[in-house]
Design a protein around this motif. Structure first.
Motif, PDB file in Angstrom:
ATOM      1  N   ASN A  41      19.602 -18.482  19.777  1.00 18.18           N
ATOM      2  CA  ASN A  41      18.695 -18.940  18.724  1.00 18.18           C
ATOM      3  C   ASN A  41      19.093 -18.337  17.385  1.00 18.18           C
ATOM      4  O   ASN A  41      19.945 -17.457  17.301  1.00 18.18           O
ATOM      5  N   SER A  42      18.479 -18.820  16.330  1.00 13.50           N
ATOM      6  CA  SER A  42      18.893 -18.414  14.984  1.00 13.50           C
ATOM      7  C   SER A  42      18.643 -16.934  14.718  1.00 13.50           C
ATOM      8  O   SER A  42      19.400 -16.277  14.004  1.00 13.50           O
ATOM      9  N   ALA A  43      17.568 -16.372  15.322  1.00  7.77           N
ATOM     10  CA  ALA A  43      17.280 -14.951  15.117  1.00  7.77           C
ATOM     11  C   ALA A  43      18.366 -14.087  15.737  1.00  7.77           C
ATOM     12  O   ALA A  43      18.848 -13.121  15.133  1.00  7.77           O
ATOM     13  N   VAL A  66      32.316 -15.002   9.044  1.00 11.13           N
ATOM     14  CA  VAL A  66      32.889 -14.783  10.369  1.00 11.13           C
ATOM     15  C   VAL A  66      33.504 -16.086  10.864  1.00 11.13           C
ATOM     16  O   VAL A  66      32.920 -17.167  10.712  1.00 11.13           O
ATOM     17  N   PHE A  67      34.717 -16.001  11.411  1.00 11.81           N
ATOM     18  CA  PHE A  67      35.392 -17.141  12.018  1.00 11.81           C
ATOM     19  C   PHE A  67      35.025 -17.179  13.498  1.00 11.81           C
ATOM     20  O   PHE A  67      35.126 -16.164  14.196  1.00 11.81           O
ATOM     21  N   ILE A  68      34.602 -18.353  13.992  1.00 11.05           N
ATOM     22  CA  ILE A  68      34.187 -18.497  15.382  1.00 11.05           C
ATOM     23  C   ILE A  68      34.886 -19.711  15.993  1.00 11.05           C
ATOM     24  O   ILE A  68      34.901 -20.795  15.389  1.00 11.05           O
ATOM     25  N   ILE A  83      22.917 -21.713  12.440  1.00 10.76           N
ATOM     26  CA  ILE A  83      23.482 -20.484  11.892  1.00 10.76           C
ATOM     27  C   ILE A  83      23.861 -20.720  10.439  1.00 10.76           C
ATOM     28  O   ILE A  83      24.069 -21.851  10.011  1.00 10.76           O
ATOM     29  N   SER A  84      23.962 -19.621   9.701  1.00 17.20           N
ATOM     30  CA  SER A  84      24.190 -19.685   8.266  1.00 17.20           C
ATOM     31  C   SER A  84      25.505 -20.388   7.930  1.00 17.20           C
ATOM     32  O   SER A  84      26.576 -19.953   8.342  1.00 17.20           O
ATOM     33  N   GLY A 113      27.654 -28.805   6.049  1.00 16.07           N
ATOM     34  CA  GLY A 113      27.875 -27.660   5.176  1.00 16.07           C
ATOM     35  C   GLY A 113      28.765 -26.574   5.731  1.00 16.07           C
ATOM     36  O   GLY A 113      28.917 -25.510   5.116  1.00 16.07           O
ATOM     37  N   TYR A 114      29.388 -26.819   6.899  1.00 14.99           N
ATOM     38  CA  TYR A 114      30.257 -25.797   7.497  1.00 14.99           C
ATOM     39  C   TYR A 114      31.677 -25.903   6.957  1.00 14.99           C
ATOM     40  O   TYR A 114      32.162 -26.998   6.654  1.00 14.99           O
TER      41      TYR A 114
END
Length: 401
Positions: A41-43, A66-68, A83-84, A113-114
């Motif tokens: 989750n977002s938290a 961060v690269f994921i 996620i941001s 927006g990613y």
């Protein structure tokens, strides 16, 4: 976060060797690529972002991107992770079939927006539609010959992408990639010393190495520490500044080095002297200092659950294991200036004994070399020790500033 997940971060540098992002490496014990930052989750995702990508730089706390890795299943799913967008770069893994589904999926993330990157890229004309869309292309130096690397740079020039060189192993490779036009750089090349033949340690470096050697002695006295510290005026000043800071909330100002050593105590003085010794005095990038201190702290934390290993000795072992890179001097020459137990010397030079196994395990974890981890080490314990070490180094470097 899943209890058996293995997570580590790898720095991404700009051309001036400042860290501008981290890649998040992750895997569970069954070799599955489960990423709680995307699937959680977002938290949970925000907590992970804060822990793994926040660093203290010039006294200020910064959260880096961060690269994921984004698997094919995640990419083609209708679900967009909460996620941001500002702090995430999603990597498209190599080997995916380029079809309308893949292209539309990438466009959907970009529209959301990613920022997107192509990982381990090998050029083929089929990728042209994707190259028109993505922001970053990562080229693996271990996969490409010198001629192939130059050719890829030329092939990618027509596209508006930033080039990232990964798996850089030496500073010479870094310089070459920079000359070719790469803007971002990834690899543990900073952790390898650039040995300069005939170089001798300066007097201040010798004092620092001797101090660290003294601190590795479990029977060291405050008087002995004071005797070494006072040889370096800068170190003396910094130590007094630390002990008089609001951190210790003293009722009166301390002006004597001896008093400062007594007030801090042996355990704290060991840590603070190590931190101060590395705080930007050797002209090295901050990330190398962070890496060395994270290794030392993780060794110390892991030692608490291991029989026959001293926690303070484990901390100093982690420090000495990185001195060759910090000082650009061979380990055997550095060790000539110090008095360490045979156990620690064997561990630092050859990875031998229980201390050597600990050091090798910690290094493997930090670098994301999961297959090298002994089964006897708990994934949960390793992960927690690594995370706690990152937080400790971030907070400690912040206090120094």
């Amino acid at each position: 976060m899943a209890k058996d997940i293995l997570m580590a971060r790898q720095p991404i540098f700009d051309a001036t060797l400042n860290v501008v992002a981290y890649e998040l490496l992750y895997r569970d014990r069954d070799c599955q690529s489960y990423c709680p930052m995307i699937d959680g989750n977002s938290a949970t995702s925000q907590v992970l972002l804060n822990n793994y990508t926040s660093i203290c730089r010039a006294g200020k706390l910064s959260t880096l991107p961060v690269f994921i890795n984004l698997t094919e299943e995640m990419l083609k799913s209708n679900h967009i992770p909460e996620i941001s967008r500002k702090h995430i770069v999603l990597e498209i893994l190599e080997g995916m079939d380029v079809d309308d589904m893949l292209i539309s999926s990438i466009q959907r993330y970009i529209d959301a927006g990613y920022r997107m990157a192509l990982d381990d890229f090998i050029y083929s004309p089929q990728y042209d539609p994707i190259l028109q869309m993505v922001h970053i292309v990562k080229l693996d130096l271990l996969q490409l010959s010198d001629a192939e690397l130059v050719r890829h740079v030329e092939l990618l020039k027509p596209f508006n992408v930033t080039l990232l060189a990964e798996k850089i192993e030496t500073l010479e490779e870094f310089d070459r990639c920079k000359a070719l036009g790469f803007k971002l750089f990834q690899g543990y090349f900073l952790c390898r010393p650039q040995i300069i033949e005939g170089r001798k340690l300066s007097s201040s470096e010798v004092v620092m190495v001797q101090l660290l050697s003294l601190l590795a002695d479990p029977n060291v006295t405050t008087a002995a520490i004071e005797e070494v510290v006072k040889r370096d005026p800068q170190l003396t000043y910094k130590l007094l500044r630390i002990v008089n800071s609001p951190l210790f909330n003293l009722v009166r100002k301390i002006e004597s080095l001896g008093e400062a050593v007594v007030i801090l105590g042996i355990t704290e003085i060991k840590r603070w002297c190590a931190l101060i010794a590395f705080s930007g005095e050797m002209g090295k990038p901050d990330e190398l200092t962070r890496h060395t201190l994270i290794r030392a702290r993780m060794c110390e934390l892991m030692a608490a659950s291991l029989a026959g290993i001293s926690e303070p000795s484990a901390f100093m072992m982690g420090i000495f294991a990185g001195l060759d890179s910090l000082l650009d001097t061979p380990k055997d020459e550095i060790l000539q200036h110090v008095i360490l137990s045979d156990q620690l010397v064997s561990a630092i030079q050859f990875g031998e004994g229980v201390y050597g196994e600990l050091l090798t395990t910690v290094d493997s974890y930090i670098m994301g070399e999961w297959n090298a981890l002994p089964e006897s080490y708990s994934a949960k314990t390793l992960n927690q020790a690594y995370l706690d070490s990152i937080v400790w180094v971030r907070e400690s470097m912040g206090k120094l500033a």
